[in-house]
Write a protein that holds these residues in place. Sequence first.
Motif, short mmCIF file in Angstrom:
data_model
loop_
_atom_site.label_atom_id
_atom_site.label_comp_id
_atom_site.label_asym_id
_atom_site.label_seq_id
_atom_site.Cartn_x
_atom_site.Cartn_y
_atom_site.Cartn_z
N HIS A 1 -12.20 -8.94 11.90
CA HIS A 1 -10.87 -9.29 11.43
C HIS A 1 -10.17 -8.00 11.02
O HIS A 1 -10.50 -7.41 9.99
CB HIS A 1 -10.98 -10.25 10.24
N PRO A 2 -9.22 -7.50 11.83
CA PRO A 2 -8.60 -6.19 11.56
C PRO A 2 -7.90 -6.15 10.20
O PRO A 2 -7.37 -7.16 9.73
CB PRO A 2 -7.58 -6.04 12.70
N ILE A 3 -7.89 -4.98 9.60
CA ILE A 3 -7.28 -4.82 8.29
C ILE A 3 -5.78 -5.13 8.33
O ILE A 3 -5.20 -5.54 7.33
CB ILE A 3 -7.52 -3.39 7.75
N SER A 4 -5.17 -4.97 9.50
CA SER A 4 -3.75 -5.28 9.64
C SER A 4 -3.45 -6.76 9.43
O SER A 4 -2.30 -7.14 9.18
CB SER A 4 -3.26 -4.85 11.03
N LYS A 5 -4.49 -7.61 9.52
CA LYS A 5 -4.28 -9.05 9.38
C LYS A 5 -4.85 -9.62 8.08
O LYS A 5 -4.72 -10.81 7.83
CB LYS A 5 -4.92 -9.78 10.57
N TRP A 6 -5.50 -8.77 7.28
CA TRP A 6 -6.12 -9.29 6.06
C TRP A 6 -5.11 -9.98 5.16
O TRP A 6 -5.37 -11.05 4.61
CB TRP A 6 -6.78 -8.15 5.27
N HIS A 7 -3.97 -9.37 4.97
CA HIS A 7 -3.00 -9.87 4.01
C HIS A 7 -2.08 -10.94 4.61
O HIS A 7 -1.85 -11.98 3.99
CB HIS A 7 -2.15 -8.71 3.49
N LEU A 8 -1.59 -10.69 5.80
CA LEU A 8 -0.58 -11.58 6.38
C LEU A 8 -1.19 -12.76 7.12
O LEU A 8 -0.55 -13.80 7.27
CB LEU A 8 0.31 -10.79 7.34
N TYR A 9 -2.44 -12.62 7.60
CA TYR A 9 -3.07 -13.69 8.37
C TYR A 9 -4.45 -13.98 7.79
O TYR A 9 -5.47 -13.77 8.44
CB TYR A 9 -3.18 -13.29 9.84
N ALA A 10 -4.47 -14.46 6.56
CA ALA A 10 -5.73 -14.65 5.85
C ALA A 10 -6.26 -16.08 5.92
O ALA A 10 -7.38 -16.35 5.49
CB ALA A 10 -5.56 -14.25 4.38
N GLU A 11 -5.47 -17.01 6.43
CA GLU A 11 -5.87 -18.41 6.46
C GLU A 11 -6.44 -18.76 7.83
O GLU A 11 -5.86 -18.42 8.86
CB GLU A 11 -4.68 -19.32 6.13
N PHE A 12 -7.58 -19.46 7.80
CA PHE A 12 -8.23 -19.89 9.03
C PHE A 12 -8.39 -21.41 9.03
O PHE A 12 -8.63 -22.03 7.98
CB PHE A 12 -9.61 -19.24 9.17
N LYS A 13 -8.26 -21.98 10.19
CA LYS A 13 -8.48 -23.42 10.34
C LYS A 13 -9.25 -23.66 11.63
O LYS A 13 -8.84 -23.21 12.71
CB LYS A 13 -7.14 -24.17 10.39
N ASN A 14 -10.39 -24.32 11.48
CA ASN A 14 -11.26 -24.60 12.63
C ASN A 14 -11.61 -23.32 13.39
O ASN A 14 -11.65 -23.30 14.62
CB ASN A 14 -10.59 -25.61 13.57
N GLY A 15 -11.82 -22.23 12.64
CA GLY A 15 -12.27 -20.99 13.24
C GLY A 15 -11.18 -20.11 13.81
O GLY A 15 -11.47 -19.03 14.34
N LYS A 16 -9.94 -20.51 13.72
CA LYS A 16 -8.83 -19.73 14.26
C LYS A 16 -7.84 -19.38 13.14
O LYS A 16 -7.71 -20.11 12.16
CB LYS A 16 -8.10 -20.52 15.35
N ILE A 17 -7.13 -18.26 13.33
CA ILE A 17 -6.11 -17.88 12.35
C ILE A 17 -5.03 -18.95 12.29
O ILE A 17 -4.49 -19.38 13.31
CB ILE A 17 -5.49 -16.51 12.72
N ALA A 18 -4.72 -19.41 11.07
CA ALA A 18 -3.75 -20.49 10.90
C ALA A 18 -2.56 -20.07 10.05
O ALA A 18 -1.75 -20.90 9.65
CB ALA A 18 -4.43 -21.71 10.26
#
Length: 798
Positions: free
Chosen positions: A262-279
């Motif tokens: 999970h790239p650091i560029s997505k830690w803050h803005l894309y932190a929620e996952f649903k069924n194994g995918k970024i949500a």
Amino acid sequence: MISNYIKIAKRNLIKNKVYSFINIAGLATGLAVAMLIGLWIFDELSFNKSFENFDRLAVIKQNQTFNNEVTTQSSVPYLMGEEIRNKYGSDFKHVIMSSWPSTRILAFGDQKISKTGNFMEPGITEMLSLNMIKGTRAGLKDINSIMLSEETAKALFGDHDPIDKVIKVNNKQDLKVTGVYKNIRYNSDFKDLAFIAPWELYINNEDWSEKKTNPWRANMFLTFVQIADQADMDKVSAKIKNVKLNAVTPQDAVFKPEIFLHPISKWHLYAEFKNGKIAGGSIEFVWLFGIIGVFVLLLACINFMNLSTARSEKRAKEVGIRKAIGSLRSQLITQFFSESLLVVALAFILSVIFVISALPYFNEVADKKMIFPWKEPLFWIVSIGFSILTGLVAGSYPALYLSSFQPIKVLKGSGFARIKLGSFAAVPRKVLVVVQFTISIILIIGTITVFRQIDFAKNRPVGYDRNNLLMVAMNTPELHGHYDAIRSELLKTGVVKEMSQSSNPTTYIAAINNGYEWEGKDPATQGNFATMAVSHDFGKTVGWQFKEGRDFSRSFSTDSSGVVINETAAKFMGLKNPVGSIIKADGKPYQVIGVIKDMIMESPYKASFRTCFFLEYGWASVFNIKINPESGSTEAINKIEKVFKKFNPAAPFDYKFTDEQYAKKFGEEVRIGKLTSFFAVLAIFISCLGLFGMATFTAEQRTKEIGVRKVLGASVANLWQMLSKDFVVLVVISCIISAPVAYYFLNSWLQKYEYRTEVSWWIFALASVGALVITLMTVSYQAIRAALLDPVKSLKSE
């Protein structure tokens, strides 16, 4: 020539003070809001970008499947780092094992502070490109070393050199300071990294029972990585997909563990996952406030253009006279544009003052540490460029349209010019007013809904009593093994009603375990449960609410093999008569002695997780203290502190109120609600400014008509109704348009919460009535003022 244009523009501004104020104030407010939101969005989008290796950093996450549902987590097994280094080392520059952030007591002499940090492998300093003030990045090679942030070093040592000084951690480990690094920027996921200690020290000094028996089973640690310079993040992520699946036992392979980066560029803005995918994640709020910023600025521009075009129509004869005495069209165009740009320039200067003044409050509400970007060329280019564009667009109507009139027709007041300056010219302005109030009403409805969702979750039954409940972390060895003595001393103070200990606070779940079996279990069902170890008296301390059975009791020696479960666990296992049933955890049988109502330990917006509570003193890490409600908080804290100082004199008394920690779970939603309400108020203010200006203009236009009507017997009420009616109709249209739009977006937003309120009809009614009341209050002043005007004065020029 230019100075002459500016002089005329200045005279027009002074001559029309009310319109000038409305134009400048409204536009300045809109620009200020846009700047604040722009700064906030830039801060969000630049999260973690302070690290030199930003585009190559990632954390290892894993997906696991439980009962056909894929869950995502950052916790990984102890051997993850070693396995990746051994099998995929060429794809990585750094593979760093780390503990989760934890609070430790750091002491040097008489100075003792509590700080949050991580135990990490040495390469983390290069990976995060730490800016060293003292020492070097190689400071973690010694197992008994520690590196401190600048702020932490200052707190412990003041202005003295901390290098090679020995500090005591949690009153049990002596570590030598080998480096001091600059505080990591606030808009970073590592902002709270106050110290870094060696990973090897952490592993060797903690009791990890499964480290030797089944090291791939316990997901307890973090793994940060930096991929090789020429490596591709997606390809490397796909390559390591089965690293855990290939290592676990067949029993654990049924959970289908899948590793990915999970790239650091997505830690803050894309932190929620649903069924194994970024949500999603914070990116949703970036879009939300970006749209709000555009709309609020649009409101201000609408005002500016409305009033500019409305006022310019009164200057048609001025255009005719100036053209008749020889003015060129190009000169008139320049004149109108210069007036428009002067207003924009004044508004821009005022907006900068607004932003500088509001930034401290805005930072507090938004939990930011933004500063005004004085030295950022991009900020000034965008801000000034947009301001100039706004001035040109707003000034285009009078500059290009009015300057084209033929002097004879304008001065006669007939023909083409009169048609264009009649009722048709008001249609675009009416449409823009409808757009203004539609946006404002949607923001009002959104603000009400956000706070209603927060209140809905806050009023949810939590299954225990968090009032007067204190949490004290057992950070030092002096607090372990003395439960009965500490409890006895606390009860003697008279300010403590009850006391217990547990493996984690009541405000979060620390461990989720599988390997549970029970009678009637479907073989295909994976029995994973939240697990919490508690002492006797825990139920009485937190106020467990029993549905069936009883609490742990010292009267029953068999309770060491007993378990208390929550109602969600009982339902999940399908136990019709749960009390007395046998549950096996890793093969060991436990008898269910009680079923409690669900305790809300994680998100108050989610369903409760199935949880088992075991009587186990050895896992304790937190004291839970129930303060006597008849005692004052200050008195109680002082007496409790004295007891802890007696047993643990070398450590500061560090405590937290449970209700305050629980309230933090609403932090993000509360921030969003406050920011939305802040922008909604400003949007309404801008809309009302525009409405006030339009009402003033309308009253001036119809001065003689009002005089004639008064002479013919019209009352003040009749005139007020006549002047207010058109504006009320426009706002009613806005209410009709805004309702379905707001419902669609807010209903979609609420779907992200399992436990949520509904978008009720009364919210739309309240917002609509509020908008109408505000409209009438805004318009009525000018309407009544015009209606009270002496008709003799308004008609004497005829």
